[in-house]
Write an enzyme that holds these catalytic residues in place. Structure first.
Site, mmCIF file in Angstrom:
data_model
loop_
_atom_site.group_PDB
_atom_site.id
_atom_site.type_symbol
_atom_site.label_atom_id
_atom_site.label_comp_id
_atom_site.label_asym_id
_atom_site.label_seq_id
_atom_site.Cartn_x
_atom_site.Cartn_y
_atom_site.Cartn_z
ATOM 1 N N GLU A 86 0.808 -1.213 0.000
ATOM 2 C CA GLU A 86 0.000 0.000 0.000
ATOM 3 C C GLU A 86 0.845 1.269 0.000
ATOM 4 O O GLU A 86 0.475 2.264 -0.627
ATOM 5 C CB GLU A 86 -0.975 0.011 1.186
ATOM 6 C CG GLU A 86 -2.174 -0.915 1.023
ATOM 7 C CD GLU A 86 -1.854 -2.381 1.249
ATOM 8 O OE1 GLU A 86 -0.734 -2.683 1.702
ATOM 9 O OE2 GLU A 86 -2.712 -3.234 0.973
ATOM 10 N N HIS A 139 -11.445 -5.243 8.780
ATOM 11 C CA HIS A 139 -12.139 -5.061 7.499
ATOM 12 C C HIS A 139 -13.400 -4.218 7.698
ATOM 13 O O HIS A 139 -14.364 -4.363 6.968
ATOM 14 C CB HIS A 139 -12.530 -6.409 6.898
ATOM 15 C CG HIS A 139 -11.380 -7.218 6.391
ATOM 16 N ND1 HIS A 139 -10.575 -7.970 7.210
ATOM 17 C CD2 HIS A 139 -10.888 -7.392 5.140
ATOM 18 C CE1 HIS A 139 -9.647 -8.584 6.473
ATOM 19 N NE2 HIS A 139 -9.814 -8.248 5.224
HETATM 20 C C1 LIG Z 1 -1.727 -4.866 4.040
HETATM 21 C C2 LIG Z 1 -2.807 -5.664 3.429
HETATM 22 N N1 LIG Z 1 -3.243 -5.354 2.188
HETATM 23 C C3 LIG Z 1 -4.228 -6.053 1.610
HETATM 24 C C4 LIG Z 1 -4.827 -7.090 2.276
HETATM 25 C C5 LIG Z 1 -5.988 -7.848 1.629
HETATM 26 N N2 LIG Z 1 -5.605 -9.235 1.391
HETATM 27 C C6 LIG Z 1 -5.861 -10.204 2.291
HETATM 28 S S1 LIG Z 1 -5.169 -11.663 1.885
HETATM 29 C C7 LIG Z 1 -4.586 -11.041 0.419
HETATM 30 C C8 LIG Z 1 -3.789 -11.919 -0.490
HETATM 31 C C9 LIG Z 1 -2.671 -12.565 0.264
HETATM 32 O O1 LIG Z 1 -1.846 -13.280 -0.569
HETATM 33 P P1 LIG Z 1 -0.561 -14.034 0.010
HETATM 34 O O2 LIG Z 1 0.167 -13.151 0.950
HETATM 35 O O3 LIG Z 1 0.189 -14.565 -1.143
HETATM 36 O O4 LIG Z 1 -1.153 -15.209 0.885
HETATM 37 P P2 LIG Z 1 -2.186 -16.334 0.453
HETATM 38 O O5 LIG Z 1 -3.554 -15.787 0.755
HETATM 39 O O6 LIG Z 1 -1.987 -16.657 -0.976
HETATM 40 O O7 LIG Z 1 -1.889 -17.486 1.337
HETATM 41 C C10 LIG Z 1 -4.903 -9.684 0.293
HETATM 42 C C11 LIG Z 1 -4.548 -8.827 -0.850
HETATM 43 C C12 LIG Z 1 -4.369 -7.363 3.572
HETATM 44 N N3 LIG Z 1 -4.914 -8.335 4.318
HETATM 45 N N4 LIG Z 1 -3.360 -6.650 4.118
#
Ligand SMILES: Cc1ncc(C[n+]2csc(CCOP(=O)(O)OP(=O)(O)O)c2C)c(N)n1
Lengths: 300, 345
Positions: A35, A102
């Protein structure tokens, strides 16, 4: 536009569905989960002639881009006499059974920052008109879209060019007995309470949607306060340090002699927004507890 | 142990190593192998149960599947010592089981019922259970990495020889907090292990959107800590790699980034139909299913029979059913829990 999953996926709330097909991947940039970089890059692009819109997947994650907004974007006009025509937007607010991370309503943080405009639409047409105004504004704008309203509130939206200027409140319901000042999701339960009090007890309640916190339309609010003499301010964000305190102070300062009752605020408890439905219902304000406070004020 | 350079790591690929046989670690005995399998099956079945509850509209909030991640979650947590501390992420139900959490407690928390460890203020794996040495995450990705580092630092100050282990995704590691946390741990040579669960997608975003380096463990070189990339579907390989990294950290040599390559076999959460993931890719990784392959391995090695495994699964499913039947009848917590405990006394 920059943001997480805004391209092919069309955004977590499908707001940018079809954008990548229409505008291409040069203008619709799928960003890593960064972000600070999303906001910072938007600022850089804005300094170099663009009008970027940065999406926070949930407005809660704006905390990770906070420094860029308040310290870089928010002071650029002051330091360099240069504009940062950037919009940071995303879904905010609770009432949807999400969790403390959220559901946040953080608009007051940015209102306090000085140098950042803050927009909180409550209606679809306003969302369009205020968004266009925000993109065209030469200053950084943080734009709150309450996620509970996305699919709940429907109305005709004017086609084509439609601008709602920043800093203009709207009287969404005219009345004489008291003024309810609100913005965002709270406008809808203010209207609900006003209608009920009208139907059940014949009260005439004015409901004002301030639409933007910065700039703040003091004039419309003061006029209404002077007219009715009784003011209730309502927002979904928590009470302490909420923008309602600022509105109350302005009215107390500039319309004190016109008041017939103490200014009341209805807001969430000073807590994070909880997960369990029973807890969330208790923490967030709603039409019923607003109605109670309105009646107390009317009977003062 | 992995060298202080990512060049020592095995190159991963999503394609070539499907037929590759599972690792048999000399650090494990058969009793431990049965434990590994048991916790992997528990995690898998918990997942199926949550999917079902979600379809029935009896779950709410995000339901994040961890299918495909069982070997990484269980293998890593199992490598930790009795005093070590787990900072899990959203696809680590296997780790919760390894650390002794029971199904009923997990469900009460996830479904936010009366008696929940978080009193309904939050759900999923966000809870902390100090007795079991589990400190859950918040949603903001990467936020817990510096916290796990600081926890390890305090332990070291007190002369406790513990290691903290935390997790992050291929997307979450792109946040500023992740970077600052890793760097801090590296500079302070803290006994912290970071498992990078590279399941190739962050929500809808493939790796190409998230990072430009070849392997995420390559970053270890820049941080001046240890780094290695492994096949995250191979539970004994995960175990052995973590065991070595943990002992290395315990000896005062600082953190290791372990990039554990897996595949997220479902959507980001259950609302997501993952249309953006190529079907062939899922089929390929289906063949690398960590649970099925380890079951076969256990049978081949003569540790358990097919019948014994099926009985084990049945008893796990029965336990889950009983827990669900009990938990869904529980009321939600009292409304005043929503605002009465913002501070502790
Ligand atoms: C700082 C932040 N930005 C956006 C999000 C929204 N968000 C939650 S999970 C996710 C994807 C996460 O991907 P990854 O870190 O690869 O883990 P995975 O879910 O694939 O295990 C996003 C964009 C968040 N939780 N925190």
């Amino acid at each position: 536009m920059l943001g997480e999953d805004i391209g092919t996926y069309g955004g977590a709330f499908k707001l940018t569905k079809g954008f990548i097909e229409e505008f291409g991947s040069k203008r619709i940039v799928d960003a890593p989960i960064s972000e600070a970089a999303i906001v910072g890059a938007a600022i850089g692009a804005a300094l170099n002639g663009m009008r970027p819109v940065a999406e926070m997947q949930f407005m809660d994650f704006v905390t990770c881009g906070f420094n860029q907004i308040v310290n870089v974007a928010g002071t650029t006009a002051y330091r360099w006499n240069m504009g940062v025509p950037m919009v940071v937007r995303g879904p905010s607010g609770g009432g949807v059974g999400a969790n403390p991370f959220h559901s946040r309503n953080s608009e007051a943080w940015f209102a306090h920052a000085s140098g950042v405009k803050v927009v909180c639409p409550a209606f679809p047409a306003d969302a369009k008109g205020l968004m266009i105004a925000s993109i065209r504004d030469n200053n950084p704008v943080v734009f709150y879209e309450h996620k509970g309203l996305y699919r709940k509130i429907k109305e005709e939206v004017p086609e084509g060019e439609y601008i709602v200027s920043l800093g203009k409140a709207r009287i969404v319901r005219e009345g004489n007995d008291c003024s309810v000042i609100s913005y965002g999701s709270a406008v809808h339960f203010a209207l609900e309470a006003a209608q009920k009090l009208h139907d059940e007890k014949g009260y005439s309640i004015e409901v004002i949607d301030i639409r933007t916190l910065v700039p703040f339309d003091e004039e419309t609010v003061l006029q209404s306060a002077k007219k009715t003499g009784k003011v209730i301010i309502v927002h979904e964000a928590s009470l302490t340090g909420g923008f309602g305190g600022e509105i109350a102070a302005r009215i107390a300062d500039k319309a004190f002699e016109y008041l017939d009752a103490p200014i009341k605020r209805v807001a969430a408890y000073d807590s994070p927004t909880p997960f369990a439905p029973t807890l969330e219902k208790a923490v967030l304000p709603n039409a019923e507890n607003l109605q109670k406070v309105i009646e107390e004020t009317l009977n003062y | 142990m992995a060298k202080k350079s990512a060049t020592s790591t095995k190159k991963h690929s999503g394609k070539s190593d499907v037929q590759q046989s599972l690792t048999r670690s000399s650090l494990l005995n058969d009793k431990q192998r049965i434990d590994l399998l048991t916790n992997m099956i528990r995690a898998r079945e918990y997942d199926y149960a949550m999917q079902r509850l979600n379809r029935q509209g009896r779950a709410f909030g995000g339901v994040y599947s961890q299918i495909g991640n069982e070997a990484t979650a269980v293998g890593s947590a199992s490598a930790m010592g009795k005093e070590d501390v787990l900072f899990p992420m959203h696809r680590n139900v296997g780790g919760h089981y390894v650390f002794g959490q029971d199904t009923q407690t997990l469900l009460i928390n996830q479904l936010a019922r009366e008696g929940s460890m978080m009193r309904g203020t939050d759900g999923t794996g966000h809870y902390a259970d100090t007795e079991k040495r589990i400190y859950g995450n918040i949603s903001h990705l990467g936020a817990m990495i510096p916290v796990a580092a600081g926890f390890a630092m305090a332990a070291r100050m007190r002369g406790e020889n513990i290691v903290t282990m935390t997790y992050i995704g291929d997307g979450g590691i792109q946040t500023g907090e992740s970077h600052e946390g890793i760097n801090f741990a590296a500079v302070q040579k803290l006994p912290m292990i970071l498992i990078i669960e590279n399941n190739q997608y962050a929500y809808s975003s493939p790796s190409s959107v998230e990072y430009a380096c070849e392997k995420l463990s390559d970053r270890a070189l820049g941080y001046g800590c240890f780094g290695i990339t492994i096949d995250g579907t191979d539970v004994e390989l995960v175990y052995e790699t973590c065991k070595n990294a943990i002992e290395n950290a315990r000896a005062g040599n600082g953190p290791t980034l372990i990039e554990s390559v897996t595949m997220r076999m479902r959507g980001h959460a259950e609302h997501d139909d993952f249309f953006y993931v190529p079907k062939e890719k899922l089929e390929l990784w289906q063949k690398k299913d960590p649970v099925i392959r380890y079951e076969q391995f256990i049978i081949e090695q003569g540790i358990m029979t097919e019948k014994q495994i099926s009985d084990l699964r049945t008893s796990i499913i029965e336990e889950l059913r009983a827990a669900i039947d009990y938990v869904v009848e529980l009321p939600f917590p009292n409304a005043d829990e929503g605002y009465k405990s913002v501070f502790v006394d």
